[in-house]
Write a protein that holds these residues in place. Structure first.
Motif, PDB file in Angstrom:
ATOM      1  N   HIS A   1      -4.515   3.161  -8.085  1.00  0.00           N
ATOM      2  CA  HIS A   1      -5.494   4.038  -7.429  1.00  0.00           C
ATOM      3  C   HIS A   1      -6.922   3.701  -7.851  1.00  0.00           C
ATOM      4  O   HIS A   1      -7.777   3.490  -6.999  1.00  0.00           O
ATOM      5  CB  HIS A   1      -5.198   5.501  -7.753  1.00  0.00           C
TER       6      HIS A   1
ATOM      7  N   LYS B   1       2.118   1.871  -3.553  1.00  0.00           N
ATOM      8  CA  LYS B   1       1.067   2.335  -4.462  1.00  0.00           C
ATOM      9  C   LYS B   1       0.683   3.787  -4.165  1.00  0.00           C
ATOM     10  O   LYS B   1       0.413   4.562  -5.089  1.00  0.00           O
ATOM     11  CB  LYS B   1      -0.157   1.409  -4.369  1.00  0.00           C
ATOM     12  N   LYS B   2       0.709   4.163  -2.889  1.00  0.00           N
ATOM     13  CA  LYS B   2       0.413   5.557  -2.536  1.00  0.00           C
ATOM     14  C   LYS B   2       1.490   6.501  -3.068  1.00  0.00           C
ATOM     15  O   LYS B   2       1.189   7.603  -3.539  1.00  0.00           O
ATOM     16  CB  LYS B   2       0.279   5.704  -1.020  1.00  0.00           C
ATOM     17  N   GLN B   3       2.748   6.072  -3.009  1.00  0.00           N
ATOM     18  CA  GLN B   3       3.840   6.889  -3.539  1.00  0.00           C
ATOM     19  C   GLN B   3       3.731   7.022  -5.053  1.00  0.00           C
ATOM     20  O   GLN B   3       3.948   8.111  -5.610  1.00  0.00           O
ATOM     21  CB  GLN B   3       5.185   6.265  -3.156  1.00  0.00           C
TER      22      GLN B   3
ATOM     23  N   TRP C   1       1.008   6.816  -6.822  1.00  0.00           N
ATOM     24  CA  TRP C   1      -0.133   7.675  -7.151  1.00  0.00           C
ATOM     25  C   TRP C   1       0.210   9.137  -6.894  1.00  0.00           C
ATOM     26  O   TRP C   1      -0.186  10.023  -7.661  1.00  0.00           O
ATOM     27  CB  TRP C   1      -1.369   7.260  -6.354  1.00  0.00           C
ATOM     28  N   GLN C   2       0.953   9.413  -5.835  1.00  0.00           N
ATOM     29  CA  GLN C   2       1.408  10.776  -5.567  1.00  0.00           C
ATOM     30  C   GLN C   2       2.207  11.307  -6.761  1.00  0.00           C
ATOM     31  O   GLN C   2       1.968  12.424  -7.239  1.00  0.00           O
ATOM     32  CB  GLN C   2       2.275  10.800  -4.312  1.00  0.00           C
TER      33      GLN C   2
ATOM     34  N   SER D   1      -3.839  12.233  -0.390  1.00  0.00           N
ATOM     35  CA  SER D   1      -4.824  12.104   0.685  1.00  0.00           C
ATOM     36  C   SER D   1      -5.751  13.317   0.806  1.00  0.00           C
ATOM     37  O   SER D   1      -6.864  13.207   1.323  1.00  0.00           O
ATOM     38  CB  SER D   1      -4.109  11.869   2.022  1.00  0.00           C
TER      39      SER D   1
ATOM     40  N   SER E   1       1.378  11.732  -0.057  1.00  0.00           N
ATOM     41  CA  SER E   1       1.320  10.315  -0.409  1.00  0.00           C
ATOM     42  C   SER E   1      -0.129   9.868  -0.579  1.00  0.00           C
ATOM     43  O   SER E   1      -0.973  10.110   0.290  1.00  0.00           O
ATOM     44  CB  SER E   1       1.994   9.486   0.686  1.00  0.00           C
ATOM     45  N   GLY E   2      -0.427   9.240  -1.710  1.00  0.00           N
ATOM     46  CA  GLY E   2      -1.785   8.790  -1.980  1.00  0.00           C
ATOM     47  C   GLY E   2      -2.739   9.899  -2.332  1.00  0.00           C
ATOM     48  O   GLY E   2      -3.940   9.660  -2.481  1.00  0.00           O
TER      49      GLY E   2
ATOM     50  N   VAL F   1       0.824  -1.208   0.000  1.00  0.00           N
ATOM     51  CA  VAL F   1       0.000   0.000   0.000  1.00  0.00           C
ATOM     52  C   VAL F   1       0.859   1.259   0.000  1.00  0.00           C
ATOM     53  O   VAL F   1       0.591   2.194  -0.760  1.00  0.00           O
ATOM     54  CB  VAL F   1      -0.989  -0.011   1.190  1.00  0.00           C
TER      55      VAL F   1
END
Length: 298
Positions: free
Chosen positions: A206, A103-105, A107-108, A144, A141-142, A100
């Motif tokens: 994402h 994947k957040k990095q 997507w960022q 958010s 990150s992500g 996770v």
């Protein structure tokens, strides 16, 4: 070498022999051949097109994306190869096991690149872009805090002339039709390249939708969307409010795979740039790299 995009908008019979695409045009009786290995994207846009199963299998084996259009001449479906890379099983596994945080990095990085390209296009169109550059610098990150959506709201209010009173809506008034057509072509290019890099287009970083077979393609195409928007801006400048699809508009949008983009400081056809992007994504999944290589709109 950049692969060719072939568009068929008239009755035709398409078959194959000796690794060649054989084209027989009903109206003129003309017969032509093109090496299958040279084709990256094939678009079928007429009800009286016949394509043989053997040819379809050969195209997919060559990792050619095949798009079929509906009665409104909009892309409605796509075939792509499920066996586009010799290391596919290994890369599928790395993709499935991606953490996770990774994947957040990723997507960022994707959102930052998209917003920066939107800002660059606004600047080219002589619109205020500072807020978007600010948003791009604030993405966490992500994503958010959903800076992608904030940037989109600002961007779509300014990218096209006021007289269009534009609202981005897939089923909305023009130039939504032009955007939809261009994005469908872009999506096919990205899905094809993901397969060629040994990745599964369904499994996104994402986007998550059980009814969407191309979640990862929808993720990775995001920073490329402003390049399609740029072409649509050109069309609007030449046509004003008259934006129902014409052959000349379609011809320009079909140039998307070959349009020049800048990636890592060098010019490249968009289709080749996408290949570099998906190859870098594969390395990120395998732990060999930490950054997706995306193009810059300059």
């Amino acid at each position: 070498m950049i692969k060719k995009t072939l568009y068929f908008g008239n009755p035709a019979y398409l078959k194959t022999s000796n690794e060649q695409l054989i084209i027989e045009l009903h109206d003129s009786g003309e017969r032509r051949t093109i090496p299958i290995e040279d084709i990256g994207l094939l678009i079928l846009d007429h009800r009286q097109i016949t394509i043989t199963q053997v040819l379809l299998a050969r195209l997919l084996a060559n990792n050619t994306a095949v798009i079929t259009c509906d009665e409104a001449h909009h892309p409605a479906g796509m075939w792509f190869s499920l066996d586009g890379n010799t290391l596919q099983s290994q890369r599928f596994q790395a993709q499935v096991e991606a953490t996770v945080p990774l994947k957040k990095q990723l997507w960022q990085q994707t959102v930052v690149s998209k917003i920066q390209n939107q800002a660059a296009l606004l600047k080219q169109e002589r619109q205020e872009s500072k807020l978007l550059y600010t948003y791009a610098g604030e993405v966490k990150s992500g994503d958010s805090e959903n800076h992608e959506a904030k940037a989109a709201a600002y961007y779509w209010k300014r990218i096209f002339p006021d007289f269009l009173m534009f609202k981005r809506d897939r089923f909305g008034d023009p130039p939504n039709n032009l955007l939809n057509y261009g994005y469908a072509i872009l999506r096919a290019i990205v899905a094809r390249s993901l397969t060629g890099s040994g990745l599964l287009p369904t499994l996104g970083i994402h986007h998550r939708n059980q009814y969407n077979s191309y979640c990862l393609a929808d993720d990775i195409m995001e920073p490329y969307r402003p390049f399609v928007d740029k072409l649509v801006c050109q069309i609007i400048k030449g046509n004003g409010k008259f934006l129902e699809m014409t052959p000349s508009m379609k011809h320009l949008l079909l140039s998307i795979p070959s349009m020049d983009v800048t990636i890592e400081g060098k010019n490249s056809p968009l289709m080749n740039a996408v290949q570099r992007t998906t190859a870098s994504l594969s390395k990120c999944y395998e732990g060999k790299a930490r950054k997706i290589i995306y193009p810059e709109l300059i």
